[in-house]
Design an enzyme around this catalytic site. Structure first.
Site, PDB file in Angstrom:
ATOM      1  N   LYS A 175     100.548  44.237  63.513  1.00  0.00           N
ATOM      2  CA  LYS A 175     101.989  44.416  63.335  1.00  0.00           C
ATOM      3  C   LYS A 175     102.685  43.506  64.345  1.00  0.00           C
ATOM      4  O   LYS A 175     102.662  43.762  65.540  1.00  0.00           O
ATOM      5  CB  LYS A 175     102.438  45.860  63.568  1.00  0.00           C
ATOM      6  CG  LYS A 175     103.920  46.046  63.226  1.00  0.00           C
ATOM      7  CD  LYS A 175     104.606  47.125  64.006  1.00  0.00           C
ATOM      8  CE  LYS A 175     104.960  46.765  65.406  1.00  0.00           C
ATOM      9  NZ  LYS A 175     105.922  45.631  65.582  1.00  0.00           N
ATOM     10  N   GLU A 251      98.181  45.988  77.390  1.00  0.00           N
ATOM     11  CA  GLU A 251      98.682  44.936  78.292  1.00  0.00           C
ATOM     12  C   GLU A 251     100.170  45.210  78.440  1.00  0.00           C
ATOM     13  O   GLU A 251     100.962  44.917  77.552  1.00  0.00           O
ATOM     14  CB  GLU A 251      98.380  43.575  77.675  1.00  0.00           C
ATOM     15  CG  GLU A 251      98.295  42.480  78.695  1.00  0.00           C
ATOM     16  CD  GLU A 251      99.565  41.672  78.735  1.00  0.00           C
ATOM     17  OE1 GLU A 251     100.433  42.044  79.569  1.00  0.00           O
ATOM     18  OE2 GLU A 251      99.691  40.718  77.971  1.00  0.00           O
ATOM     19  N   CYS A 285     105.208  38.657  80.720  1.00  0.00           N
ATOM     20  CA  CYS A 285     104.783  39.819  81.529  1.00  0.00           C
ATOM     21  C   CYS A 285     104.308  39.399  82.906  1.00  0.00           C
ATOM     22  O   CYS A 285     104.306  40.212  83.826  1.00  0.00           O
ATOM     23  CB  CYS A 285     103.628  40.543  80.860  1.00  0.00           C
ATOM     24  SG  CYS A 285     104.007  41.103  79.243  1.00  0.00           S
ATOM     25  N   GLU A 382     111.460  45.266  85.596  1.00  0.00           N
ATOM     26  CA  GLU A 382     111.023  43.995  85.011  1.00  0.00           C
ATOM     27  C   GLU A 382     112.248  43.298  84.423  1.00  0.00           C
ATOM     28  O   GLU A 382     112.880  43.810  83.492  1.00  0.00           O
ATOM     29  CB  GLU A 382     109.969  44.270  83.934  1.00  0.00           C
ATOM     30  CG  GLU A 382     109.227  43.038  83.501  1.00  0.00           C
ATOM     31  CD  GLU A 382     108.034  43.376  82.601  1.00  0.00           C
ATOM     32  OE1 GLU A 382     108.092  44.378  81.856  1.00  0.00           O
ATOM     33  OE2 GLU A 382     107.048  42.615  82.642  1.00  0.00           O
TER      34      GLU A 382
HETATM   35  C1  SIN Z   1     102.585  37.964  78.213  1.00  0.00           C
HETATM   36  O1  SIN Z   1     103.705  37.743  78.608  1.00  0.00           O
HETATM   37  O2  SIN Z   1     102.280  39.062  77.736  1.00  0.00           O
HETATM   38  C2  SIN Z   1     101.464  36.936  78.249  1.00  0.00           C
HETATM   39  C3  SIN Z   1     101.674  35.843  79.195  1.00  0.00           C
HETATM   40  C4  SIN Z   1     100.499  34.912  79.292  1.00  0.00           C
HETATM   41  O3  SIN Z   1      99.525  35.021  78.565  1.00  0.00           O
HETATM   42  O4  SIN Z   1     100.548  34.057  80.156  1.00  0.00           O
END
Ligand code: SIN
Length: 483
Positions: A175, A251, A285, A382
């Site tokens: 998805k 993640e 992230c 964040e």
């Molecule tokens: C992400 O922002 O989830 C992945 C970033 C990355 O793989 O460098």
């Protein structure tokens, strides 16, 4: 619509533009409509899962070499269509075209890597504890797996999950994020062209992500869920997956510290901060979320970073020379603005930027703030935007304490030229990934993942395949008892 916004008239783009359905896909830079994509509902997704469940034993029964060959063909097709895929990524996710091209190569690298790892899913023979037994283990695919993927890397976050799943012999249903289904559909099209069957790799865009998430979690035939997204949603999915005791990879969010010690090479630290903070307009992230700078280097570092940031060009991702594209949506812009506004009201100093950018409603000016303190929301939340908040510290212990004082533990960075400090601080940081004198750590060959509330499991590297395989232990009795 898609075909009128781009000069490229490839088969790939035209087939995506021709798709008709209830999910509107818009360009975040200006809100223009790119396509209407078919949106799957819960019942349709249940049907797809049942088809995949019936089909996956045939896929897992193929030799590892055959699966590897199909994955290599997929990798080659992704690279052959790199220009078109990069344009699609920029159109629906906004990132500068150069970064989108980088993402295509990054996405393909996972497919290539796991095509190779498919052939190395070894079991083991265990020296037995008694004379008449032989003990061994084999590794088998977990089964039909599901992925829920984000908009910020609309290609790479799919291949980082689908690559190992398909290599292991699993089927995978994806998805994609509501904002970026076109990249996902393009990947699906190319996978099927490469000989990966339609019942083995499926993309199911939707306008009802909660309902599809529920189906993934509660359906027993889905044996594994892999999610990239916020910690808040990750916790909900974890709770729901408990009902079917599913394997999970999570993640989740981060609050990455970027520490600059007095002995750092200042130019290298500034370039590291640019790479880790401003990639995809700060929307990854692993982006630096807060900079901790030691007293002795503080003023010089702030001035150098502000100079460098003031040269970043803000604009549409498809404009030449753009460094910083749009924020994905208005809620994202409002969140960044609120964090900066509160920090400034509480005493933070603006060195560059500090507000929305004249390029349009979706754009936020690249910003450097100093005098940021732990009681400000920006220190703990964040940001997901192009804002670099700087706090100062006096001692190494204080820096480590500030860095670890968060529920998150995804990525951390620090700059120093002291080799002993490199080891000492690296070991003390409670993070899944640490960049030492390095602001860009992501690669398919290393394990990506977090500790604490940043996640469970690792993606990429030789460990990535484990996430989609079970160990089966076999005890062969009655061997060697008689001659
Ligand atoms: C992400 O922002 O989830 C992945 C970033 C990355 O793989 O460098």
């Amino acid at each position: 619509m898609l075909e009128s916004t781009t000069s490229a008239k490839s088969v790939l783009m035209q087939s995506l533009a021709a798709s008709k359905g209830g999910l509107e896909v818009r360009n975040p830079a200006d809100g223009t409509l790119l396509a209407n994509v078919k949106a799957y509902d819960a019942v349709e997704v249940e049907t797809v899962i049942a088809q995949m469940h019936a089909a996956w034993p045939a896929w897992s029964g193929l030799s590892a070499k055959v699966r590897s060959t199909r994955l290599k063909a997929w990798n080659n097709l992704i690279l052959d269509h790199a220009d078109e895929l990069a344009q699609i990524v920029t159109l629906e996710c906004g990132k500068p075209l150069g970064e989108s091209m980088g993402e295509v190569v990054y996405a393909a690298s996972f497919v290539e890597w796991f095509a190779e790892e498919a052939r190395r899913a070894y079991g083991e023979v265990i020296p037995a504890h008694v004379a008449d037994k032989r003990l061994l283990t084999i590794r088998q695919p977990v089964g039909v797996s599901a992925a829920i993927t984000p908009w910020n890397f609309p290609l790479a976050m799919i291949t980082r999950k689908a690559g190992p799943a398909l290599a292991a012999g699993c089927a995978m249903i994806v998805k994609p994020a509501e904002a970026t289904p076109l990249s996902a559909l393009a990947l699906e099209y190319l996978a099927h062209q490469a000989g990966i069957p339609a019942d083995i790799f499926r993309v199911v865009p939707t306008t009802d992500p909660a309902a599809i998430g529920d189906v993934f979690c509660r359906t027993p035939e889905i044996r594994k869920l892999s999610f990239t997204g916020s910690t808040r949603i990750g916790k909900l999915l974890l709770e729901k997956c408990a009902t079917t005791v599913k394997r999970v990879s999570m993640e989740l969010g981060g609050n990455a510290p970027f520490i600059v010690f007095d002995d750092a090479d200042i130019d290298a630290a500034v370039e590291g901060a640019i790479a880790s903070k401003f990639r995809n307009a700060g929307q990854t992230c692993v982006c630096t979320n807060r900079l901790l700078v030691q007293d002795g280097i503080h003023d010089a570092f702030v001035a150098a970073l502000a100079r460098r940031v003031s040269g970043l060009k803000v604009g549409r991702g498809d404009e030449a020379g753009t460094d910083i594209g749009p924020i994905i949506n208005q809620a994202g812009v409002a969140k960044v603005d609120a964090l900066v506004t509160q920090a400034v009201a509480m005493g933070a100093e603006v060195h560059v930027g500090g507000g929305r950018h004249p390029a349009g409603a979706a754009f936020y000016a690249p910003t450097v703030l100093s005098k940021v303190t732990p009681d400000m929301d920006i220190f703990r939340t964040e940001i997901f935007g192009p804002v670099a908040p700087i706090s100062r510290f006096a001692t190494e212990d204080e820096a480590v304490r500030l860095a670890n004082d968060t529920p998150y533990g995804l990525a951390a960075y620090f700059f120093t030229t002291d080799a002993i400090r490199m080891w000492r601080v690296m070991e003390k940081l409670e993070y899944g990934m640490v960049g030492v004198n390095d602001g860009l750590i992501s690669t398919e060959i290393a394990p990506f993942g977090g500790v604490k509330e940043s996640g469970i499991g690792r993606e990429g590297s030789r460990h990535g395949l484990d996430e989609y395989m079970e160990w089966k232990y076999v005890s062969l009795g009655g061997i060697g008892a008689k001659s």
